[in-house]
Write an enzyme that holds these catalytic residues in place. Structure first.
Site, PDB file in Angstrom:
ATOM      1  N   HIS A   2      -6.875  -4.765  -1.263  1.00 28.05           N
ATOM      2  CA  HIS A   2      -6.137  -6.028  -1.243  1.00 28.05           C
ATOM      3  C   HIS A   2      -6.396  -6.872  -2.481  1.00 28.05           C
ATOM      4  CE1 HIS A   2      -5.983  -4.821   3.009  1.00 28.05           C
ATOM      5  NE2 HIS A   2      -4.778  -5.316   2.918  1.00 28.05           N
ATOM      6  N   HIS A  56       0.830  -1.214   0.000  1.00 28.23           N
ATOM      7  CA  HIS A  56       0.000   0.000   0.000  1.00 28.23           C
ATOM      8  C   HIS A  56       0.861   1.260   0.000  1.00 28.23           C
ATOM      9  CE1 HIS A  56      -3.111  -2.820   0.965  1.00 28.23           C
ATOM     10  NE2 HIS A  56      -2.591  -3.100   2.136  1.00 28.23           N
TER      11      HIS A  56
END
Lengths: 331, 331
Positions: free
Chosen positions: B219, B57
């Protein structure tokens, strides 16, 4: 096939620039008719620094407008040069009477249109130019031809010339400093997946699994060779080694290393590339005194990266370290 | 199929973090065994702010370590929670005796491991937590279950809590401020192309041409619905409208808008999205008082974006505007 997020193709660049202003409203203004970007608070009594070129490379150049860097940027359409009238308007807006230095990446259209703009202003404005041609992949032994392309070394040129201009350097000094940065710089890029054309949604070339394209530029064109993919350590070494030779670096030298994401390359990948760049240079006794790691000169959503090395001097370090306050660079 | 640039899968996160330090050597340090990141110059006499979670991320969370934001960040492996022992070590390094606030995105593994770390330290450290659960796509009417996921509102929480901690707010006040930001925030995301798993080089899902995935998280999982693609104006409206309702915004309110790239989304695309976000909110009489536009909470190389709205108060604006100096945010 992948979709480019936008409204219509025709309004893409202008609407994206409107968004840039929203995101960084205090720093820049977008002018339309013709289209260019300036600092919101214009500088006074200093050499103006103006750059530009095709869009699709953001944050370049519009993201580098602000204190300590550019006074104005002139965006063309995606991968297309801005017009001479856009460049002229930007210079007219930016020039405070101390003259203007244009930073031009070496592409035929850019060179032509920036030169015409300077010619149109030749009776009223002092306009100098720095031509950036750092891409080693387009080096040819024979004379003639367009010469090497301009790629990520342009960020070093804009940062260093911007700092010198801000410090009060006269127009010839800013120009010569820019040319010195170019002479001390070289870049090589590699792609793992081509970029998507916003018009068609198609990739500009196809690679088989296990292939990468070595020596790419920033316009989605193929590079100089399709090679089998390797791990990061080996690939970075294959990029850095020719750069060291081209710039003429020797043991004990120190460099600025720009590890540049070409668009869709992840922060984790750029982190690994930065680590390997330092490792290879350490092995040669060359110090990475400064580095810049991130997507600064992109080629739409190309997966890939480029590495630029600039041989540093104390003066270049001083100008690199000087304060900067733009949408894409702040320190 | 696309290649993730790295050496070995096992060393990816640690080597990428080494690169982060090279790029921002003055700001952060990486500690190994266990792995966590701290400010190079530790703060003294203030509440410590610690966050973390799976990698992939970036720049979240390691890019937000520095003055005015986090004191430490704890990265797990790609899309995997850090261990409780990593979190414990980070809190021990960051806590100056004024207590620690942990900022946790709402995922089962993160909640569990951060909580265990706090429990392990319960006799020696005052540890409070802010749970970030802003993703509207995972809102369920029925009770039970893990609740909404934590996504890009975490940047607002870390910035605002970081500023409050820097200003000397006590631990309970920093915690309550974080919870207030969460309560005032909601996020929705959309994807045009799934992300690539670094292990296999395969995309996490496939979309047909003309399809997009609405309501994705960070995700690589599918969203709540596969929809036909639309132009930017219509799509942004479909994201913003439910956010306005969820946050309970009314005419005259002002918001922070985070227009977040999920990884491979280009600056031109995010610019257009930022423009459309303001346009939709303007039409509702809601002002975009502050905005943040860029790839801040990515999902590897996912093509897509998320929009977060946070209803502002004067206090929140003050903390948002306070100086910050981290690898990924500087002002």
């Amino acid at each position: 096939m992948s979709r480019f997020f936008m409204n219509e193709r025709e309004t893409l660049v202008e609407q994206a620039l409107e968004g840039l202003v929203e995101a960084h409203g205090g720093l820049v203004d977008v002018h339309t008719d013709p289209l260019f970007v300036t600092r919101r608070v214009p500088a006074t009594g200093k050499v103006a620094l103006v750059s530009g070129g095709g869009s699709g490379h953001e944050p370049l150049h519009t993201g580098f407008v602000g204190q300590g860097m550019l006074d104005a940027a002139v965006p063309g359409d995606v991968f297309a040069s801005p017009t001479a009238l856009q460049v002229r308007a930007a210079i007219q807006a930016a020039d405070t009477g101390e003259g203007t230095v244009m930073v031009i990446k070496n592409y035929t259209g850019d060179v032509l249109n920036f030169s015409i703009a300077a010619e149109l202003l030749s009776e009223t404005h002092r306009v100098e130019q720095v031509l950036v041609d750092d891409d080693l992949a387009t080096q040819k032994e024979d004379e003639g031809g367009p010469g090497r392309r301009g790629t990520a070394a342009v960020v070093a040129v804009e940062k260093i010339c911007g700092a010198a201009a801000e410090a009060g350097a006269p127009v010839v000094e800013v120009r010569e400093l820019g040319r010195e940065v170019v002479a001390r710089s070289a870049t090589l890029g590699v792609s793992f997946e081509a970029c998507t054309n916003p018009m068609t949604g198609r990739r500009s070339f196809d690679l088989e699994p296990g292939e990468m394209e070595f020596g790419v530029g920033i316009h989605g064109e193929r590079g100089i060779e399709t090679r089998p993919t390797t791990g990061a350590a080996e690939l970075v070494e294959s990029l850095v080694t020719p750069l060291v030779e081209s710039v003429g670096l020797r043991r004990g030298d120190s460099v600025l290393a720009i590890v540049n994401g070409l668009g869709a390359t992840h922060g984790l990948e750029l982190g690994v590339a930065a680590r390997e760049t330092r490792r290879v240079l350490d092995g040669l006794g060359i110090g990475v005194a400064r580095s810049l790691v991130g997507p600064y000169v992109t080629s739409l959503d190309m997966k890939g990266l480029s590495i630029t090395l600039t041989a540093l001097t104390d003066d270049l370090v001083k100008f690199w370290d000087a304060p900067v306050r733009t949408p894409a660079l702040v320190w």
